[in-house]
Scaffold this active site. Structure first.
Site, PDB file in Angstrom:
ATOM      1  N   GLU A 264       0.885  -1.177   0.000  1.00  0.00           N
ATOM      2  CA  GLU A 264       0.000   0.000   0.000  1.00  0.00           C
ATOM      3  C   GLU A 264       0.913   1.214   0.000  1.00  0.00           C
ATOM      4  O   GLU A 264       1.559   1.513   1.007  1.00  0.00           O
ATOM      5  CB  GLU A 264      -0.895  -0.004   1.238  1.00  0.00           C
ATOM      6  CG  GLU A 264      -1.768  -1.249   1.393  1.00  0.00           C
ATOM      7  CD  GLU A 264      -2.804  -1.399   0.301  1.00  0.00           C
ATOM      8  OE1 GLU A 264      -3.151  -0.387  -0.345  1.00  0.00           O
ATOM      9  OE2 GLU A 264      -3.240  -2.540   0.059  1.00  0.00           O
ATOM     10  N   CYS A 298      -1.490   9.344   2.581  1.00  0.00           N
ATOM     11  CA  CYS A 298      -1.357   8.809   1.212  1.00  0.00           C
ATOM     12  C   CYS A 298      -2.508   9.257   0.330  1.00  0.00           C
ATOM     13  O   CYS A 298      -2.344   9.404  -0.877  1.00  0.00           O
ATOM     14  CB  CYS A 298      -1.303   7.291   1.258  1.00  0.00           C
ATOM     15  SG  CYS A 298      -2.684   6.564   2.164  1.00  0.00           S
TER      16      CYS A 298
HETATM   17  P1  NAD Z   1       8.683   4.845   4.280  1.00  0.00           P
HETATM   18  O1  NAD Z   1       8.479   3.982   3.097  1.00  0.00           O
HETATM   19  O2  NAD Z   1       9.935   5.584   4.409  1.00  0.00           O
HETATM   20  O3  NAD Z   1       8.506   4.010   5.634  1.00  0.00           O
HETATM   21  C1  NAD Z   1       7.399   3.147   5.855  1.00  0.00           C
HETATM   22  C2  NAD Z   1       7.856   1.965   6.699  1.00  0.00           C
HETATM   23  O4  NAD Z   1       8.776   1.181   5.942  1.00  0.00           O
HETATM   24  C3  NAD Z   1       8.609   2.362   7.971  1.00  0.00           C
HETATM   25  O5  NAD Z   1       8.295   1.443   8.983  1.00  0.00           O
HETATM   26  C4  NAD Z   1      10.060   2.220   7.555  1.00  0.00           C
HETATM   27  O6  NAD Z   1      10.926   2.023   8.634  1.00  0.00           O
HETATM   28  C5  NAD Z   1       9.999   1.016   6.642  1.00  0.00           C
HETATM   29  N1  NAD Z   1      11.027   0.919   5.624  1.00  0.00           N
HETATM   30  C6  NAD Z   1      11.636   1.931   4.974  1.00  0.00           C
HETATM   31  N2  NAD Z   1      12.489   1.442   4.054  1.00  0.00           N
HETATM   32  C7  NAD Z   1      12.405   0.091   4.113  1.00  0.00           C
HETATM   33  C8  NAD Z   1      13.033  -0.978   3.413  1.00  0.00           C
HETATM   34  N3  NAD Z   1      13.929  -0.766   2.461  1.00  0.00           N
HETATM   35  N4  NAD Z   1      12.694  -2.244   3.750  1.00  0.00           N
HETATM   36  C9  NAD Z   1      11.778  -2.493   4.700  1.00  0.00           C
HETATM   37  N5  NAD Z   1      11.166  -1.525   5.405  1.00  0.00           N
HETATM   38  C10 NAD Z   1      11.464  -0.245   5.112  1.00  0.00           C
HETATM   39  O7  NAD Z   1       7.420   5.804   4.265  1.00  0.00           O
HETATM   40  P2  NAD Z   1       7.232   7.202   5.009  1.00  0.00           P
HETATM   41  O8  NAD Z   1       7.873   8.272   4.204  1.00  0.00           O
HETATM   42  O9  NAD Z   1       7.575   7.100   6.420  1.00  0.00           O
HETATM   43  O10 NAD Z   1       5.645   7.286   4.880  1.00  0.00           O
HETATM   44  C11 NAD Z   1       5.032   8.016   3.944  1.00  0.00           C
HETATM   45  C12 NAD Z   1       4.728   7.225   2.694  1.00  0.00           C
HETATM   46  O11 NAD Z   1       3.816   6.186   2.978  1.00  0.00           O
HETATM   47  C13 NAD Z   1       4.050   8.082   1.645  1.00  0.00           C
HETATM   48  O12 NAD Z   1       4.541   7.774   0.374  1.00  0.00           O
HETATM   49  C14 NAD Z   1       2.602   7.670   1.765  1.00  0.00           C
HETATM   50  O13 NAD Z   1       1.828   7.922   0.625  1.00  0.00           O
HETATM   51  C15 NAD Z   1       2.717   6.235   2.079  1.00  0.00           C
HETATM   52  N6  NAD Z   1       1.497   5.744   2.717  1.00  0.00           N
HETATM   53  C16 NAD Z   1       0.685   4.889   2.025  1.00  0.00           C
HETATM   54  C17 NAD Z   1      -0.507   4.458   2.585  1.00  0.00           C
HETATM   55  C18 NAD Z   1      -1.433   3.518   1.850  1.00  0.00           C
HETATM   56  O14 NAD Z   1      -2.233   2.845   2.503  1.00  0.00           O
HETATM   57  N7  NAD Z   1      -1.376   3.462   0.530  1.00  0.00           N
HETATM   58  C19 NAD Z   1      -0.868   4.892   3.870  1.00  0.00           C
HETATM   59  C20 NAD Z   1       0.000   5.769   4.536  1.00  0.00           C
HETATM   60  C21 NAD Z   1       1.180   6.173   3.959  1.00  0.00           C
END
Ligand code: NAD
Length: 496
Positions: A264, A298
């Protein structure tokens, strides 16, 4: 029984994990993490809130093994027994309301209203998951007698959940609760900036509700913990919510290890305002969609596409709202709180400045005080400008005028995301016809783009995910797989 559960939880609402010592993670008990500690700070003030344990890959291995061992007995319970635990967790989480809301405000920078709604939604996800455990879970197939043939949904085993900071409680619980209800064990990695509201409060509620030890593990940590989960042999599925870049890395690694993956991801969501729209309502919708939780959603409205005849009236209203909204510490009543960290402030500002340099018109905001970015209005935004193309994750209303329906559809569908879309107009048939041409997983006629319900399948097209959905009817597809079982009175006499 429930009264007792609630009072047990209420005794320790403020700092339930710290009371057991610093640097801990949750594995059914509060244990010392192998990776040291994470300092959790308040975005609005920079103050230290708490220290939690930092999991490392060895913690992942131990948690996944323990979860694999605990899961079969949980799956073997009647659905009603699992439903009872999830329902009790909802009651405990309900009684924890004040503490939950406070943590969401302090740890995540949520305004009070957003935090309240997030808490209510979390309860909704828990209740929906409890009901799921009582639903039918299979079919009798039309095989020829005497063979009876059953297709049954069975749990996957251990589900790994990786969640982000922005709606930490809901985005963790929407996966944890149905995964458990379906008979799985769960290893959850909350974002290291929001480990309490994205993890430990959930552990507290489930522990008080009597979830057997070993079925839920909370491992705060960074990308390395998520990567270890993707590679762990005891984790059958990864459900990831976060950015498209990190999601791609998760999908690649989990795919290599033959895991089911649900992604997601991000969005650049269009709100189309047609020429027959009520302009005051349209402006309220655009402002809400663009600025709620500082645009860190998001589903945030990332493009406000307005018929040119309403453009000036819309922009005037947005500017007035931007100037009037209180910005600052949510605990002081601010509606627009801080961004999660200084890096995100710099990123938002760079997008605004680059878009202005490319010809966009800055009509309000465009500045910040510490981590608090003022609600910003950018008009005259056109394709190719960073504010048009990129997911900003900041409180920036990006306004683009269109001449006719075809142009509105073209502008809305540009780029690779496809999460949510909204259309506002007086003629519902016409708005619906236009909406049907938009590429998005969620479509809202006469509403802005930030809408979610526990019973609705959630997910996007294109770069917004991998085509999976979560919540409502989608939970059976995501958190179980099919097992086909045939039974005959005796083995057939095959020709040889
Ligand atoms: P992010 O991708 O940096 O982090 C999200 C999670 O993934 C965190 O727990 C982080 O520690 C982990 N993570 C980061 N890199 C990783 C990797 N290489 N391997 C495994 N885990 C990893 O996201 P963010 O910037 O903190 O959050 C915002 C983003 O999330 C935005 O792009 C937003 O649109 C998206 N988002 C999507 C939804 C949805 O349901 N579609 C909901 C909320 C947020």
């Amino acid at each position: 029984m429930i009264k007792q559960l609630v009072s047990d939880a209420s005794d320790a609402l403020d700092d339930p994990w710290d009371a057991r010592g610093e640097g801990r993670i949750f594995t059914g008990a509060w244990v010392v993490a192998q990776g040291g500690a994470i300092e959790v700070t308040e975005p609005a003030t920079g103050r230290l809130l708490t220290r939690v344990g930092r999991a490392d890959p060895a913690d992942v291995r131990a948690a996944a093994q323990a979860a694999r061992i605990a899961q079969p007995a949980w799956a073997a319970l009647p659905g009603a027994a699992r439903a009872q635990v999830v329902e009790d967790a909802a009651r405990v989480m309900g009684a924890m309301g004040d503490a939950v809301v406070r943590w969401l405000m302090r740890e995540g920078g949520s305004a009070g209203g957003k935090a309240q709604v997030e808490h209510e939604h979390a309860l909704g996800f828990l209740r929906h998951a409890a009901a799921m455990a009582l639903e039918p879970r299979g079919h009798i197939l039309a095989s020829a007698p005497p063979r009876t043939s059953v297709a049954e949904r069975v749990p996957l085993g251990v589900v790994g959940v990786i969640s982000p900071f922005n709606f930490p409680l809901v985005l963790s619980i929407r996966a944890v609760a149905p995964a458990l209800a379906a008979g799985n064990a769960v290893v959850l990695k909350p974002d290291p900036r929001t480990p309490v509201s994205g993890g430990f409060l959930i552990a507290q509620a489930f522990a008080a509700a009597g979830l057997p030890s070993g079925l839920l593990h909370i491992l705060p940590g960074g990308a390395e913990v998520g990567q270890a989960m993707c590679a762990d042999p005891d984790i059958a599925m990864i459900t990831f919510t976060g950015s498209t870049g990190a999601g791609r890395a998760v999908g690649e690694l989990a795919g290599r290890h033959l895991k089911k993956v649900q992604l997601e991801l991000g969005g650049k969501n269009a709100l189309v305002i047609l020429e027959d729209a009520d302009i005051d309502l349209a402006a309220r919708n655009a402002a809400w969609g663009a600025w709620l939780h500082q645009g860190q959603i998001c589903m945030s409205t990332g493009r406000i596409l307005v018929h040119h005849s309403l453009h000036d009236a819309l922009v005037d209203r947005l500017v007035a709202k931007a100037r009037a909204l209180p910005v600052g510490d949510p605990l002081d009543g601010a509606v627009i709180g801080p961004l999660i960290d200084p890096g995100q402030v710099a990123r938002v500002h760079a997008i605004v400045e680059a878009s202005v340099a490319a010809g966009a018109v800055l009509l309000a905001g465009g500045a910040h005080d510490g981590r608090c970015y003022a609600p910003t209005v950018l008009a005259g935004v056109t394709p190719g400008m960073p504010a048009f193309e990129e997911e900003i994750f900041g409180p920036v209303a990006v306004v683009t005028a269109f001449a006719d329906d075809d142009q509105a559809v073209d502008l809305a569908n540009r780029g690779s995301y496809g999460l949510a879309a909204g259309v506002i107009g007086a003629n519902v048939d016409r708005a619906s016809r236009l909406g049907a041409r938009l590429r998005s997983g969620h479509l809202h006629i006469n509403d802005q783009t930030v809408v979610a319900e526990p019973q609705a399948p959630f997910g996007g097209m294109g770069a917004s995910g991998n085509g999976s959905r979560i919540s409502g009817p989608a939970n059976w597809d995501e958190f179980t797989t099919w097992r086909w079982t045939t039974t005959q009175p005796q083995a057939p006499a095959y020709p040889f």
